[in-house]
Design an enzyme around this catalytic site. Structure first.
Site, PDB file in Angstrom:
ATOM      1  N   ASP A  13       0.729  -1.313   0.040  1.00 26.08           N
ATOM      2  CA  ASP A  13      -0.124  -0.138   0.051  1.00 26.08           C
ATOM      3  C   ASP A  13       0.806   1.201   0.055  1.00 26.08           C
ATOM      4  OD1 ASP A  13      -2.447   1.501   0.034  1.00 26.08           O
ATOM      5  OD2 ASP A  13      -2.727   1.100   2.097  1.00 26.08           O
ATOM      6  N   ASN A  28       1.184   3.407  -2.945  1.00 32.35           N
ATOM      7  CA  ASN A  28       1.554   3.887  -4.355  1.00 32.35           C
ATOM      8  C   ASN A  28       1.311   5.335  -4.592  1.00 32.35           C
ATOM      9  OD1 ASN A  28       2.711   1.095  -4.211  1.00 32.35           O
ATOM     10  ND2 ASN A  28       1.327   0.678  -6.000  1.00 32.35           N
ATOM     11  N   HIS A  65       2.430   3.182  -9.192  1.00 29.43           N
ATOM     12  CA  HIS A  65       1.938   2.027  -9.411  1.00 29.43           C
ATOM     13  C   HIS A  65       3.250   1.369 -10.180  1.00 29.43           C
ATOM     14  CE1 HIS A  65      -1.873   2.338  -7.653  1.00 29.43           C
ATOM     15  NE2 HIS A  65      -2.473   2.965  -8.519  1.00 29.43           N
ATOM     16  N   GLU A  98     -12.673  -4.279  -3.875  1.00 27.64           N
ATOM     17  CA  GLU A  98     -13.131  -3.074  -3.610  1.00 27.64           C
ATOM     18  C   GLU A  98     -12.336  -1.772  -4.689  1.00 27.64           C
ATOM     19  OE1 GLU A  98     -12.171  -5.046  -0.940  1.00 27.64           O
ATOM     20  OE2 GLU A  98     -14.425  -5.450  -1.007  1.00 27.64           O
ATOM     21  N   ARG A 151     -12.224   2.926  -7.796  1.00 23.04           N
ATOM     22  CA  ARG A 151     -11.203   3.750  -8.347  1.00 23.04           C
ATOM     23  C   ARG A 151     -11.598   4.477  -9.610  1.00 23.04           C
ATOM     24  NH1 ARG A 151      -5.489   2.547  -5.725  1.00 23.04           N
ATOM     25  NH2 ARG A 151      -6.213   1.966  -3.547  1.00 23.04           N
ATOM     26  N   LEU A 188      10.316 -20.581  -5.045  1.00 24.22           N
ATOM     27  CA  LEU A 188       9.309 -19.783  -4.408  1.00 24.22           C
ATOM     28  C   LEU A 188       7.985 -19.829  -5.243  1.00 24.22           C
ATOM     29  CD1 LEU A 188       8.796 -17.261  -2.302  1.00 24.22           C
ATOM     30  CD2 LEU A 188       9.128 -16.017  -4.050  1.00 24.22           C
ATOM     31  N   ARG A 203       1.883  -5.021   6.093  1.00 26.60           N
ATOM     32  CA  ARG A 203       1.168  -4.019   5.527  1.00 26.60           C
ATOM     33  C   ARG A 203       2.040  -2.617   5.373  1.00 26.60           C
ATOM     34  NH1 ARG A 203      -4.911  -2.261   4.561  1.00 26.60           N
ATOM     35  NH2 ARG A 203      -4.462  -0.673   3.146  1.00 26.60           N
ATOM     36  N   SER A 206      -8.287  -4.701   5.223  1.00 29.65           N
ATOM     37  CA  SER A 206      -8.781  -4.378   3.821  1.00 29.65           C
ATOM     38  C   SER A 206      -9.397  -5.624   3.356  1.00 29.65           C
ATOM     39  CB  SER A 206      -7.933  -3.592   3.248  1.00 29.65           C
ATOM     40  OG  SER A 206      -7.326  -2.361   3.794  1.00 29.65           O
ATOM     41  N   GLU A 258       1.549 -13.545  12.445  1.00 28.09           N
ATOM     42  CA  GLU A 258       2.117 -12.134  13.217  1.00 28.09           C
ATOM     43  C   GLU A 258       1.952 -11.277  12.054  1.00 28.09           C
ATOM     44  OE1 GLU A 258       3.801 -12.137  16.200  1.00 28.09           O
ATOM     45  OE2 GLU A 258       2.874 -14.213  16.456  1.00 28.09           O
TER      46      GLU A 258
HETATM   47  C1  IPE Z   1      -5.350  -2.675  -0.217  1.00 33.08           C
HETATM   48  O1  IPE Z   1      -5.219  -1.217  -0.243  1.00 33.08           O
HETATM   49  C2  IPE Z   1      -5.585  -3.389  -1.521  1.00 33.08           C
HETATM   50  C3  IPE Z   1      -4.562  -3.605  -1.939  1.00 33.08           C
HETATM   51  C4  IPE Z   1      -3.086  -3.252  -1.570  1.00 33.08           C
HETATM   52  C5  IPE Z   1      -4.234  -4.155  -3.351  1.00 33.08           C
HETATM   53  P1  IPE Z   1      -6.229  -0.060  -0.466  1.00 33.08           P
HETATM   54  O2  IPE Z   1      -5.575   1.025  -0.545  1.00 33.08           O
HETATM   55  O3  IPE Z   1      -7.125  -0.539  -1.507  1.00 33.08           O
HETATM   56  O4  IPE Z   1      -7.013  -0.221   0.909  1.00 33.08           O
HETATM   57  P2  IPE Z   1      -7.781   0.782   1.913  1.00 33.08           P
HETATM   58  O5  IPE Z   1      -8.889   1.253   0.776  1.00 33.08           O
HETATM   59  O6  IPE Z   1      -6.846   1.879   2.442  1.00 33.08           O
HETATM   60  O7  IPE Z   1      -8.413  -0.060   2.701  1.00 33.08           O
HETATM   61  C1  IPE Z   2      -1.714   0.366  -3.182  1.00 35.51           C
HETATM   62  O1  IPE Z   2      -1.316   1.796  -3.312  1.00 35.51           O
HETATM   63  C2  IPE Z   2      -1.926  -0.288  -4.912  1.00 35.51           C
HETATM   64  C3  IPE Z   2      -3.370  -0.725  -5.022  1.00 35.51           C
HETATM   65  C4  IPE Z   2      -4.350  -0.783  -4.065  1.00 35.51           C
HETATM   66  C5  IPE Z   2      -3.408  -1.253  -6.507  1.00 35.51           C
HETATM   67  P1  IPE Z   2      -2.401   2.788  -3.208  1.00 35.51           P
HETATM   68  O2  IPE Z   2      -3.041   3.039  -4.701  1.00 35.51           O
HETATM   69  O3  IPE Z   2      -3.607   2.104  -2.601  1.00 35.51           O
HETATM   70  O4  IPE Z   2      -1.583   3.974  -2.577  1.00 35.51           O
HETATM   71  P2  IPE Z   2      -2.410   5.037  -1.501  1.00 35.51           P
HETATM   72  O5  IPE Z   2      -2.864   3.983  -0.533  1.00 35.51           O
HETATM   73  O6  IPE Z   2      -3.445   5.787  -2.166  1.00 35.51           O
HETATM   74  O7  IPE Z   2      -1.235   5.880  -1.312  1.00 35.51           O
HETATM   75 MG    MG Z   3      -4.041   2.448  -0.525  1.00 36.66          MG
END
Ligand code: IPE
Ligand code: IPE
Ligand code: MG
Length: 227
Positions: free
Chosen positions: A14, A16, A31, A62, A66, A126, A175, A183, A194
């Site tokens: 998470d 990006n 990304h 979910e 976007r 792996l 995370r 999520s 853990e």
């Molecule tokens: C969780 O991240 C999904 C992925 C990393 C693919 P999100 O950014 O979508 O989660 P929330 O919305 O912060 O819970």
């Molecule tokens: C995780 O990064 C990648 C995906 C969920 C695809 P985010 O795109 O959720 O990045 P933030 O949380 O908005 O910074």
């Molecule tokens: Mg995110």
């Protein structure tokens, strides 16, 4: 003292979007950088003596909420990434697997996923599992329905078998980006994992930080309800 062996690592990648925003760039740049980090972390895990499985949350059920352009970009990135990654999978001995409902993806992407699974199925250093259009509640409901359709009783063992991830329980979940939530990721498989939360945004995550987290995990005592 070393308490447990890390075999199955899962990561919620998470941050990006925030990484890109910090640089005044569009979210999709984050990304792109994030995909490079997946390569480095996969290579680290393939060369780690105990890690057998790496499950990465790449797109949740979910994430369709976007903007359309971002979703389209993510789909194209995945297509391109799998195509380019095949060589690295073979070189590092990585078997590629995917979990989630991929029926909503384009035929081209679905074919790329299946072809990559097929081409890497004999690699044994792996197993990298990408969670794609994955949601844990949907996975559990699907498992229950498949078990019922087979006339099976719902037991813990049966349900584990019918999940899309019958590999093993998760030993450690990381995370990134400082969010303290799951999520809808692997709810069943995380029962005794853990947990490790780091503020590092995924595009800034490195093998050396992972090394420190693995050392932290190895120093923990897992009791599984015992004493
Ligand atoms: C969780 O991240 C999904 C992925 C990393 C693919 P999100 O950014 O979508 O989660 P929330 O919305 O912060 O819970
Ligand atoms: C995780 O990064 C990648 C995906 C969920 C695809 P985010 O795109 O959720 O990045 P933030 O949380 O908005 O910074
Ligand atoms: Mg995110």
């Amino acid at each position: 003292m070393k308490q447990d062996t890390l075999k199955h690592l899962a990561i919620i990648m998470d941050g990006n979007g925030r990484w890109a925003k910090e640089r005044g760039e569009k979210r999709v740049k984050g990304h792109e950088k994030g995909a490079e980090v997946v390569r480095e972390i996969t290579s680290y895990c393939a060369n780690h003596p105990t890690i057998e499985t790496l499950t990465l949350y790449a797109f949740s059920t979910e994430n369709w909420k976007r903007p359309k352009l971002e979703v389209e970009f993510l789909m194209q990135l995945l297509e391109r990434w799998l195509k380019n990654e095949l060589e690295a999978y073979q070189q590092n001995g990585v078997r590629f697997e995917a979990i989630g409902d991929m029926s909503r993806f384009s035929k081209k992407l679905q074919k790329r996923i299946v072809d990559t699974q097929e081409a890497t199925k004999d690699n044994s250093k792996l197993t990298q599992i990408l969670a794609l259009n994955y949601g844990s509640r949907a996975e559990i409901v699907g498992a229950v329905n498949r078990a019922l359709a087979d006339g099976q009783e719902i037991t813990e063992a049966n349900l584990s078998h019918y999940l899309q991830t019958p590999y093993s329980d998760i030993d450690l979940l990381i995370r990134t980006s400082g969010e303290l939530r799951i999520s809808n990721f692997l709810l069943w498989q995380l029962s005794y994992s853990e947990l490790y939360f780091t503020p590092t945004l995924w595009p800034n995550f490195t093998p050396s930080e992972l090394d420190e987290i693995v050392a932290n995990f190895e120093a923990r005592e897992r009791r599984f309800g015992g004493v």
